[in-house]
Scaffold this motif. Sequence first.
Motif: not given
Length: 339
Positions: A204, A222-223, A225-228, A247, A250-251, A254
């Motif tokens: 992002a 994007d990141s 934390e916020s990606i959908r 990173q 984190k992905y 998710k």
Amino acid sequence: MIHELKEIINQAIINQQKGLKNVLATVVFLEGSSYRKPGVRMLISEDLQSVGAVSGGCVEKEIIHRSKSVFSDNKPKVITYDGRYRLGCEGILYILIEPFLIADNFLNSFSEANLKREIIKIESHFTKADEVFGHFGSLVTFNNHQQFKFSDSFNVRLKDSLDVFTQILQPSFRLIIIGGEHDAVKLCKIASNLGWEIDVVTSAKDSKQLSDFPGANSVIGDSPESIRFSSIEKNTAIVIMNHSYVQDLKYVIKLAEYQPKYIGILGAPNRRERLFNELFNFIPDISDEFLDKIYTPAGLHIGAQTPEEISVSIIAEILSVIKEKEPFSLRKLTGKIHP
């Protein structure tokens, strides 16, 4: 092979706008072996230009020559090509050649089906003979039960006495690339040659443009934390190439909510155990099934060093996973390549 049909339809529309007729050649039956299998197609325009291929290039000239009668009398026909004496394929191809007209309502339904990533069924009706004319043709069925003919000359009511080749076209294989550096661009460019639908997620803080990724369907910043994510299914692969362990982790956390076919992560082999340990800390009930989908370092061990070579090794590994094949040299094979 949906991407091949997309290319054929796009070119057919261009030809129609130029006032040129089109015919479609489809391999509908095979006796023996061949370079390509039933369901492959090529488009021939009235000026005898073509798009697509039904073999490695040896059959196409004859098909173009024998398609001329379909342009002149608008009658579909079936031809054969015996490769036993002219090729190394040891097979006989049965090829349906039919008029091909793209109507607006068909194009709308086709575009909608691709957007929704739905399957498409094509039934080609023919008879096993050479240079024979008849009430042959193809019928396309979409998920909403809408049906279209490729040609007005095809009489659907007379199809019951014919042989039928049925093909189920799956949505394009989808590749999600998470990363925006030089190697991600190379992976995108090479993967696009396979007809995959490619979506790219960059940082992002340093988002890129669609023009930065040749062959991509979309590019967003994007990141984790916020990606959908959406439309992640069994025919989806994800390659994470952030060059940042934090990173990457984190992905992956998710993505534990989804069921992709493959998750590849760049990095050194010694990061794998650390990654799995931390995943258990963050998601104690993480399943073995999800962990089995993670391939890190991503790619097959073929000595790849450059970004282009690494991209090839990753794509080869993805193919081996989705095709459920253990990679080895074909020279070790004694039987058929495709059972």
